[in-house]
Write an enzyme that holds these catalytic residues in place. Structure first.
Site, short mmCIF file in Angstrom:
data_model
loop_
_atom_site.label_atom_id
_atom_site.label_comp_id
_atom_site.label_asym_id
_atom_site.label_seq_id
_atom_site.Cartn_x
_atom_site.Cartn_y
_atom_site.Cartn_z
N HIS A 75 -11.15 -4.81 5.89
CA HIS A 75 -10.42 -3.62 5.47
C HIS A 75 -11.46 -2.59 5.00
CE1 HIS A 75 -7.84 -1.19 2.78
NE2 HIS A 75 -6.78 -1.76 3.33
N ASP A 79 -12.62 -10.79 -0.47
CA ASP A 79 -11.52 -9.84 -0.61
C ASP A 79 -10.25 -10.67 -0.47
OD1 ASP A 79 -9.37 -8.22 -0.06
OD2 ASP A 79 -10.44 -6.92 1.34
N GLN A 135 -5.05 -10.26 0.61
CA GLN A 135 -3.98 -10.85 1.43
C GLN A 135 -3.88 -12.36 1.24
OE1 GLN A 135 -1.89 -8.99 3.05
NE2 GLN A 135 -3.00 -7.06 2.95
N LYS A 165 0.39 -6.55 -4.11
CA LYS A 165 0.64 -7.33 -2.89
C LYS A 165 1.19 -8.71 -3.23
CE LYS A 165 -2.96 -5.05 -0.16
NZ LYS A 165 -2.22 -4.06 0.61
N CYS A 221 -6.19 0.46 8.03
CA CYS A 221 -7.43 0.66 7.27
C CYS A 221 -8.51 -0.32 7.75
CB CYS A 221 -7.22 0.51 5.77
SG CYS A 221 -6.07 1.72 5.11
#
Lengths: 150, 419
Positions: B136, B213, B216, B239, B377
């Site tokens: 991302h 990261d 998600q 999220k 993104c």
């Protein structure tokens, strides 16, 4: 409220499938790029200007959705043969209609009136105006890519 | 209850999705066109259960005060509430210490914090930061900024046509100059679950720290940062059923201790004088200014909610939805799924011949179906697949097979318009 059928009219689908004046122009007098950062759509517009600032030829190429492709295609057909000031004036009328600031009935857009339903789809306004912004930038000699930000 | 692979595959029969849906007020609303909401964009942001909404409202209604300073009871209570949220996140992510949990504005701020406070003082010209082609923009741009500031360079581990990173390439690229590996745990655009345990093993063998990261991953997977041995893990509250403007950065204690503050201000100091200011201990050193207290409260309620349903049960339910959506979408002619990794969660990204993702999104929207259309993104990843955009349906614990069916019917309408 506009329906999908009003947004995706057959003339728009036709220009999307077979865009007119869809090519990179060799020896263009003017060129500008339009870019929509939301979706990554990007297209270039090329112009040849003749005597009296008449648009002798215009073309576009890029990647985009049906609305941006058809709008750019119909834009090229609409401004070919027009003077620079006439094309800029048409930009204002078209822009006024798709942004909902001006009633389609009084804007005299001719065939371009098929885009008047776009005003009811706010996130698609920048698609319909992308090619037009690039045209305006080319006519006004902006060298930086224009970003459609309606 | 501890999670195992076996529990992840637990059948969804015991999973009461209707009861879960009843907890999310927005899921019973209708669009302005009168359609029931079919929300398939949880990878962009998840919806919020009443328990989270009530926790935030309840804090403002009866618990609001600034933290760490008031001498009065209400402030002490607010401080306790804030600290309790940190403890909940420590447990949720499997950190050893609560002070390894830094509250941030979101994943983006967490990554920027690590780039500026950890990497920047250590990077020399010619040093390398390894990313993957799946990232991302929030796990690309902070590293480009720090590379520009220090003369280091960003290198990119490629992905294959299925959307999986190449471990062989990663191993080859890990060299004397590598100072950092920064990788998405789960790809937001394709849903690929990266082999993070192996990446960490390879990186650590080369003496290189790893940032994940986790934006998600945190909503969908059982994450155990201590067991993984990861150095930094960043995720976003919004999220994972929590409020926006809130996130978590986990950092290993020894690394956080050695790092200078990211921002200066109130709440992060030991003492201030114009001659010499000292820093507060962890985690306050990295939380300058009055934090998003209500956000922390809401995030705490969100992880309580997730744990009450059970992460293995959620994972099994979401896995079944992804499988079902993949099966149904694969059967549609001239529709191509982008990202076919063996291990995927939550996301099905696709393109159709003749219909641009934006047009797909508009026609689905008319049916009340919310998907993401665009580059997610992740423009370098889109270029890797020769695409400007994809349409992406993403699933969460509250989605149903009937919503997948609605998506397929919507796509049939797209076909009717575009042929």
């Amino acid at each position: 409220m506009a329906t999908m059928n009003e947004l995706y009219q057959s003339v728009i689908l036709d220009h999307n499938r077979s865009p007119r004046n869809y090519r990179v122009m060799e020896n263009a007098d003017r060129h500008a790029e339009g870019y929509n950062p939301l979706c990554g759509d990007q297209l270039g517009v090329w112009l040849k200007l003749g005597d009296g600032d008449v648009i002798d030829d215009v073309s576009f190429q890029g990647s985009g959705c049906a609305i941006s492709t058809a709008s750019a295609s119909m834009m090229t057909a609409a401004v070919k043969g027009k003077r620079r000031d006439e094309a800029l004036e048409l930009f204002d009328r078209f822009h006024g209609v798709v942004t909902g600031q001006r009633p389609a009935a009084e804007a005299n857009l001719g065939k371009l009136a098929v885009f008047s339903g776009v005003a009811e789809f706010p996130v698609r306004v920048k698609c319909a105006s992308l090619g037009w912004h690039a045209l305006k930038a080319a006519l006004e000699r902006q060298d930086e890519p224009v970003v459609s930000t309606e | 209850m501890t999670a195992t692979a076996g529990q992840r595959a637990r059948p969804a029969a015991t999973y009461d999705v209707d009861a879960i849906r009843a907890d999310f007020p927005i899921l019973s609303t209708r669009t302005s066109r009168g359609r029931p909401l079919v929300y398939l964009d949880s990878a962009a942001t998840s919806q919020k259960p009443r328990q989270v909404i009530d926790a935030v409202a309840g804090f403002y209604a009866t618990g609001n005060a600034n933290i760490h300073r008031g001498v009065y009871e209400l402030s002490v209570r607010a401080t306790d509430t804030y600290d309790l949220a940190r403890e909940k996140l420590r447990r949720y992510l499997g950190a050893r210490h609560a002070h390894e949990i830094i509250f941030t504005r979101g994943t983006t701020e967490g990554i920027n914090l690590v780039a500026q406070s950890y990497a920047r003082p250590r990077l020399q010209p010619g040093d390398e930061i390894l990313l993957s082609a799946l990232e991302h923009h929030s796990n690309i741009v902070p590293w480009q900024l720090v590379a520009e500031q220090t003369g280091a360079r960003v290198r990119v581990v490629p992905v294959n046509d299925a959307g999986e990173i190449s471990l062989d390439e990663l191993e080859r690229m890990l060299g004397d100059r590598t100072r950092m590996v920064a990788l998405s745990h789960v790809s937001n655009a394709l849903g690929t679950v990266n082999p993070v345990a192996r990446v960490i093993e390879l990186a650590h063998a080369a003496g290189v720290p790893v940032l994940l990261d986790g934006a998600q991953a945190a909503p969908h997977l059982e994450v155990d940062v201590a067991a993984l041995g990861v150095d930094f893990f960043a995720c976003s509250s919004h999220k994972m059923l929590g409020p926006t403007g809130m996130g978590v950065l986990y950092g290993r204690e020894a690394l956080l201790e050695a790092m200078p503050p990211y921002q200066g201000g109130g709440d992060m100091i030991g003492s201030v004088s114009f001659e010499k200011t000292t820093w507060a201990p962890l985690p306050a050193k990295f939380e300058a200014g009055t934090p998003h207290i209500a956000g922390a409260v809401g995030l705490g309620a969100a992880v309580d909610y997730i744990e009450s349903v059970g992460r293995p049960a959620i994972a099994a339910h979401e896995h079944a939805l992804v499988e079902y959506a993949t099966e149904r979408l694969s059967a549609i002619p001239r529709l191509r799924i982008i990202g076919t990794a063996a291990d995927k969660v939550s996301v099905v990204s696709f393109v159709m011949d003749d219909a641009h993702p934006h047009d797909i999104g508009t026609i689905l929207d008319d049916e009340g179906i919310c998907i993401r259309a665009g580059h997610h993104c992740a423009q370098p990843l889109m270029r890797r697949f020769g695409l400007a955009a994809t349409a992406r349906a993403s699933f969460a614990l509250y989605n149903t097979a009937a919503e997948v069916d609605a998506l397929v019917r919507g796509i049939e309408r797209v076909r009717a318009v575009f042929g």
